[in-house]
Scaffold this active site. Structure first.
Site, short mmCIF file in Angstrom:
data_model
loop_
_atom_site.label_atom_id
_atom_site.label_comp_id
_atom_site.label_asym_id
_atom_site.label_seq_id
_atom_site.Cartn_x
_atom_site.Cartn_y
_atom_site.Cartn_z
N ASP A 19 0.82 -1.22 0.00
CA ASP A 19 0.00 0.00 0.00
C ASP A 19 0.85 1.27 0.00
OD1 ASP A 19 -2.36 1.43 0.00
OD2 ASP A 19 -2.53 1.45 2.18
N ASN A 67 -10.92 -3.16 -4.64
CA ASN A 67 -10.21 -2.21 -5.50
C ASN A 67 -10.88 -1.99 -6.86
OD1 ASN A 67 -6.95 -3.19 -4.22
ND2 ASN A 67 -8.14 -1.38 -3.69
C1 IPE Z 1 -5.12 -2.61 0.41
O1 IPE Z 1 -4.88 -1.29 0.09
C2 IPE Z 1 -5.17 -3.43 -0.83
C3 IPE Z 1 -3.91 -3.63 -1.53
C4 IPE Z 1 -2.76 -3.11 -1.19
C5 IPE Z 1 -3.97 -4.48 -2.67
P1 IPE Z 1 -6.08 -0.25 -0.11
O2 IPE Z 1 -5.44 1.04 -0.46
O3 IPE Z 1 -7.08 -0.77 -1.06
O4 IPE Z 1 -6.71 -0.21 1.34
P2 IPE Z 1 -7.63 0.87 2.05
O5 IPE Z 1 -8.70 1.25 1.06
O6 IPE Z 1 -6.76 2.02 2.39
O7 IPE Z 1 -8.16 0.19 3.25
C1 IPE Z 2 -1.71 0.10 -3.28
O1 IPE Z 2 -1.47 1.45 -3.38
C2 IPE Z 2 -2.03 -0.53 -4.61
C3 IPE Z 2 -3.37 -1.08 -4.73
C4 IPE Z 2 -4.29 -1.02 -3.83
C5 IPE Z 2 -3.70 -1.73 -5.97
P1 IPE Z 2 -2.65 2.51 -3.36
O2 IPE Z 2 -3.07 2.76 -4.78
O3 IPE Z 2 -3.73 2.10 -2.45
O4 IPE Z 2 -1.89 3.77 -2.80
P2 IPE Z 2 -2.49 4.86 -1.83
O5 IPE Z 2 -2.98 4.15 -0.62
O6 IPE Z 2 -3.60 5.54 -2.59
O7 IPE Z 2 -1.34 5.75 -1.54
MG MG Z 3 -4.10 2.46 -0.49
#
Ligand code: IPE
Ligand code: IPE
Ligand code: MG
Length: 238
Positions: A19, A67
């Site tokens: 993340d 997602n």
């Molecule tokens: C968790 O990250 C999922 C992955 C890293 C694949 P998210 O960015 O989706 O999580 P939330 O929405 O902050 O809980």
């Molecule tokens: C994790 O990074 C990747 C996925 C969830 C696919 P994010 O896209 O959630 O990155 P932030 O949390 O917005 O910084």
């Molecule tokens: Mg995220």
């Protein structure tokens, strides 16, 4: 399956919630998709490092069942990136690494889903390290998937209701046969599990860091491992 490691030493199974990609990019005035590209580089580095230091099982959370809610352009970009991942993970297969995908593959394009299944099949006999990519994965979906199979078995009279126990539920999860998570690492400053391996982390040790995933380095992993080794795991005992 609870790991028999009670404390100290290396974790048998590490889970990474990858993340912080978006924030990494935004901080630099870049589009989010570049953050995902950079995150993929961190995945490559960390996967190889885990193998080098002798970790047996490693799971990377790449895309959750939630997602799909993201804007279409971002989801499309992530799918493009996954295709590239798939090309590369083929290299891992040549390195005695067993590959495994957690989640419902049917949500992906047919060619992608076939490639995933094909790689699982080809690498099934490898025992160097088991690398799992959680894609279209959700912990609740995982449990529902297991419960459905159990209901089917009961309906077909293959099992009795009294045969349903924790080990049966575990064995029918996407991770069936894989030891539970010992160490769960979440970068990016968030302190939540976001529907990752919820059943399998029942007794995991958690490691949170503010580092954004694209900046997560082997050095930071060493720090997490050191921290893990110093913890006393009790699993409810004394
Ligand atoms: C968790 O990250 C999922 C992955 C890293 C694949 P998210 O960015 O989706 O999580 P939330 O929405 O902050 O809980
Ligand atoms: C994790 O990074 C990747 C996925 C969830 C696919 P994010 O896209 O959630 O990155 P932030 O949390 O917005 O910084
Ligand atoms: Mg995220």
């Amino acid at each position: 399956m609870l790991s028999d490691k009670s404390s100290g030493g290396l974790p048998v199974h590490i889970g990474f919630i990858m993340d912080g990609n978006g924030r990494w990019a935004v901080k630099r005035g870049l589009p989010r998709k570049l953050g995902h590209r950079e995150g993929a580089q961190a995945f490559r580095k960390i996967a190889r490092y885990c193998k080098k230091i002798g970790i047996k099982y490693v799971t990377f959370y790449a895309f959750s069942t939630e997602n799909w809610k993201r804007p279409k352009e971002e989801v499309d970009e992530l799918m493009r990136l996954f295709r590239e991942y798939l090309d590369e993970v083929e290299d891992y297969a040549r390195e005695n690494t067993r590959l495994f995908f957690l989640g419902d593959k049917s949500a992906f394009d047919g060619d992608m889903a076939r490639k995933m299944a094909d790689m699982e099949e080809k690498s099934a006999g490898f025992d160097g390290m088991t690398l799992m990519l959680a894609m279209n994965y959700g912990g609740r979906d995982d449990i529902v998937h297991s419960v459905r199979k159990i209901a089917e078995m009961a309906a077909n009279k293959e099992i009795r209701i009294s045969d349903i126990d924790e080990s049966l539920v575990s064995s029918l999860l996407y991770t069936g046969g894989i030891p539970d998570v010992d160490l769960l690492i979440r970068p990016s400053g968030e302190k939540r599990i976001s529907n990752f391996l919820i059943w399998q982390s029942a007794y995991a040790e958690y490691y949170f860091t503010d580092t954004l995933w694209p900046d997560f380095s082997p050095k930071e992993l060493d720090k997490a491992l050191e921290d893990f080794a110093s913890r006393k795991r009790r699993f409810g005992g004394v």
